[in-house]
Design a protein around this motif. Sequence first.
Motif, short mmCIF file in Angstrom:
data_model
loop_
_atom_site.label_atom_id
_atom_site.label_comp_id
_atom_site.label_asym_id
_atom_site.label_seq_id
_atom_site.Cartn_x
_atom_site.Cartn_y
_atom_site.Cartn_z
N ASP A 89 -30.56 -12.11 -34.10
CA ASP A 89 -30.11 -13.30 -34.61
C ASP A 89 -30.26 -14.28 -33.27
OD1 ASP A 89 -29.66 -12.55 -37.30
OD2 ASP A 89 -27.46 -12.01 -36.92
N ASN A 90 -31.20 -14.02 -32.49
CA ASN A 90 -31.30 -14.86 -31.24
C ASN A 90 -30.48 -14.93 -30.30
OD1 ASN A 90 -33.66 -15.87 -32.64
ND2 ASN A 90 -32.45 -17.53 -33.41
N LEU A 91 -29.38 -13.72 -30.30
CA LEU A 91 -28.36 -13.53 -29.35
C LEU A 91 -28.81 -12.87 -28.37
CD1 LEU A 91 -25.64 -12.51 -31.83
CD2 LEU A 91 -25.48 -14.60 -30.49
N VAL A 92 -28.24 -13.09 -27.08
CA VAL A 92 -28.78 -12.48 -25.86
C VAL A 92 -27.64 -11.83 -25.25
CG1 VAL A 92 -29.70 -12.80 -23.50
CG2 VAL A 92 -30.56 -14.15 -25.32
N LEU A 93 -27.65 -10.62 -24.87
CA LEU A 93 -26.72 -9.89 -23.93
C LEU A 93 -26.77 -9.88 -22.55
CD1 LEU A 93 -25.09 -6.56 -25.02
CD2 LEU A 93 -24.75 -7.68 -22.85
N ALA A 94 -26.11 -10.96 -21.97
CA ALA A 94 -26.21 -11.12 -20.47
C ALA A 94 -25.58 -10.15 -19.42
CB ALA A 94 -26.08 -12.57 -20.01
N VAL A 95 -26.40 -9.52 -18.53
CA VAL A 95 -25.55 -8.70 -17.42
C VAL A 95 -25.96 -9.03 -15.98
CG1 VAL A 95 -25.34 -6.34 -16.97
CG2 VAL A 95 -26.05 -6.67 -19.25
N ASP A 104 -21.02 -7.95 -14.77
CA ASP A 104 -20.30 -8.76 -15.93
C ASP A 104 -21.22 -9.01 -16.95
OD1 ASP A 104 -18.01 -9.24 -14.11
OD2 ASP A 104 -18.81 -11.07 -13.54
N LYS A 105 -20.59 -8.65 -18.29
CA LYS A 105 -21.26 -8.90 -19.49
C LYS A 105 -20.82 -9.77 -20.45
CE LYS A 105 -20.65 -3.97 -19.53
NZ LYS A 105 -20.23 -3.62 -18.24
N SER A 106 -21.84 -10.31 -21.04
CA SER A 106 -21.18 -11.58 -21.98
C SER A 106 -22.41 -11.81 -22.83
CB SER A 106 -20.80 -12.67 -21.30
OG SER A 106 -22.09 -13.19 -20.62
N VAL A 107 -22.22 -12.24 -24.15
CA VAL A 107 -23.23 -12.55 -25.15
C VAL A 107 -23.20 -14.09 -25.11
CG1 VAL A 107 -23.57 -12.55 -27.78
CG2 VAL A 107 -22.74 -10.47 -26.81
N ILE A 108 -24.41 -14.48 -25.17
CA ILE A 108 -24.76 -15.81 -25.01
C ILE A 108 -25.39 -16.27 -26.59
CG2 ILE A 108 -26.75 -17.52 -24.31
CD1 ILE A 108 -26.77 -15.99 -21.58
N GLY A 109 -24.65 -17.29 -26.93
CA GLY A 109 -24.94 -17.48 -28.40
C GLY A 109 -25.70 -18.95 -28.64
N SER A 110 -26.42 -19.44 -27.34
CA SER A 110 -26.79 -20.72 -27.40
C SER A 110 -28.15 -20.93 -27.94
CB SER A 110 -26.80 -21.54 -26.08
OG SER A 110 -27.42 -20.73 -25.21
N PRO A 284 -33.25 -6.48 -25.61
CA PRO A 284 -32.38 -7.34 -26.00
C PRO A 284 -31.35 -7.81 -25.01
CG PRO A 284 -32.20 -5.27 -27.49
CD PRO A 284 -33.07 -5.08 -25.99
N PHE A 285 -31.20 -7.23 -23.74
CA PHE A 285 -30.19 -7.57 -22.72
C PHE A 285 -31.20 -8.26 -21.64
CE2 PHE A 285 -31.41 -3.34 -21.75
CZ PHE A 285 -31.62 -3.49 -20.35
N VAL A 286 -30.50 -9.09 -20.86
CA VAL A 286 -31.20 -9.31 -19.70
C VAL A 286 -30.40 -9.21 -18.28
CG1 VAL A 286 -32.05 -11.16 -18.36
CG2 VAL A 286 -32.49 -11.13 -20.89
N ASN A 287 -30.83 -8.27 -17.49
CA ASN A 287 -29.90 -8.20 -16.10
C ASN A 287 -30.56 -9.28 -15.05
OD1 ASN A 287 -31.66 -5.02 -16.34
ND2 ASN A 287 -32.30 -6.73 -15.43
N ALA A 288 -29.73 -9.60 -14.29
CA ALA A 288 -30.03 -10.50 -13.16
C ALA A 288 -28.91 -10.67 -12.14
CB ALA A 288 -30.24 -11.98 -13.70
N GLU A 289 -29.34 -11.20 -11.04
CA GLU A 289 -28.27 -11.54 -9.92
C GLU A 289 -27.47 -12.57 -10.41
OE1 GLU A 289 -29.82 -12.95 -6.03
OE2 GLU A 289 -30.98 -14.47 -7.12
#
Length: 537
Positions: A89-95, A104-110, A284-289
């Motif tokens: 559903d176009n959601l992203v799990l941002a790590v 830090d983990k959060s779901v982006i809904g934008s 489905p997730f993205v990891n970044a600094e």
Amino acid sequence: MMKLTIEGLKDKEAWKAAGISLPDYDVEKVVHDTKNDPVWVHFGAGNIFRIFIGGLADSLIAKGESSKGITCVETFDFDVIDKIYHPYDNLVLAVTLKADGSTDKSVIGSLTEAIKAQSGDPSQWTRLKEIFANPGLQMISFTITEKGYALKGADGTFFPFIQADIDNGPQKAGSAMAVVCALLYERYQTCKAPLAVVSMDNCSHNGEKLQNSVLTMAKEWEKKGFVDGGFIAYLSDENQVSFPWSMIDKITPRPADSVCEELEKAGVENMAPVITSKKTYIAPFVNAEGPQYLVIEDKFPNGRPALEKAGVYMTDRDTVNKVERMKVTTCLNPLHTALAVYGCVLGYDLIADEMKDEQLNKLVHQIGPVEGMPVVTDPGILSPVDFVNEVIQVRIPNPFMPDTPQRIATDTSQKVGIRYGETIKSYVEQYGDAKKLTAIPLAIAGWCRYLLAVDDEGKAFELSADPMALELTKQLAGIEVGKPDTYKGQLKPILSNANIFGCDLYQAGIGERIEEMFIEEIAGAGAVRETLKKYLG
């Protein structure tokens, strides 16, 4: 088990227990409102977009500064939409990967809608044209990499796929630049409303590159009678269609297995990365600094979201240029290049590990804060001292940034002119010569030593790809590690080459010094380490 879908987010307690924060706004309402009246379209639906740009929109919605998300358009790898957007559903799990090993983990809904830029798919193409015909659309942005703007090969002729787009006209556009030009033509024909066309790609003068490519396509179409002169005038009027410049900075490596395992252990299902038919490695997730910078020229003829409320620096073109120059010539890239070449010679395979090396740590401190700062370009909106300290203390040492010296050593011949040459020229301008410098000559000597493709223990290694590799290694023929008397001045044509360094290093007063350092570095096994100790203590 928790599913990354709008339905799955309803089990709020489970996500909370897993330590993953959720959007505190109504995602479905944002999706509905954005589809009905889009304001922001983004081309290039990959990782840096999902976590950084998507994160900006997410934060504006959460703060009540915006009620709209971003319409995502993929121009190159359509599998990304089918495998990573639609099923979730176009959601992203941002790590966010922190240097201490925590996340830090959060779901982006934008990210509200995901569309393939396929002129051959009537439903997708009609939807895109509908969006561009909406006068309320304020901005379109891009992360398609620098090669996404390229129309011509080294011989100056159009690539065959670009020539096909020119011959086939707007209705059959295939490449990113043709698609964008065709959609701008749709806007011109329907509502003629203004629009900002914003490159967020990590390349110098990105807005200019994008503008040139779009205008070139339009003019080629005009020659063939596909579009009229009025369209060229519309694209050429910055009050109608603007092409702001920007500078972006955030390291977003490919999805890490360790992060995937951590998420699945926490109970999130279907997190495994996929490799698409176009060889994109995406999950489905993205990891970044954590650290991130986006500086944009504030030229938006149809209004814009309140980007500054999400931490974006909105400024003028000159300042964008200065920030880029600060990063590329002093605060980040020169340090990376020094670590890359010495890392290869000293047997490292992770940039972060090099920061634990006493001499290499001193080397980057010396190049940036000590030698770079007296001549740094200060953009005014960001402190060069704070920026370089964050690079050295937080960003480069982060063990979760899986960057290798071998990758960063790629194309070094194309980079040293900007990364070191600019500082050298500034010293010559300010002091008459660059003789005050030690660490920068040492970095250049290290690059020349690296070109011998033999490490400090005397073992051969493979050089990273570089368009000048053959020419440079030929130049160094005859030099043998362990036999300093095989050096007969072979570096002179390289160090005096202004095409490589932007100036003649002998005229700058440091050519001989680099030769001396190089001779010391080829004395035998362990000589590179001894030379670093000698000059850095």
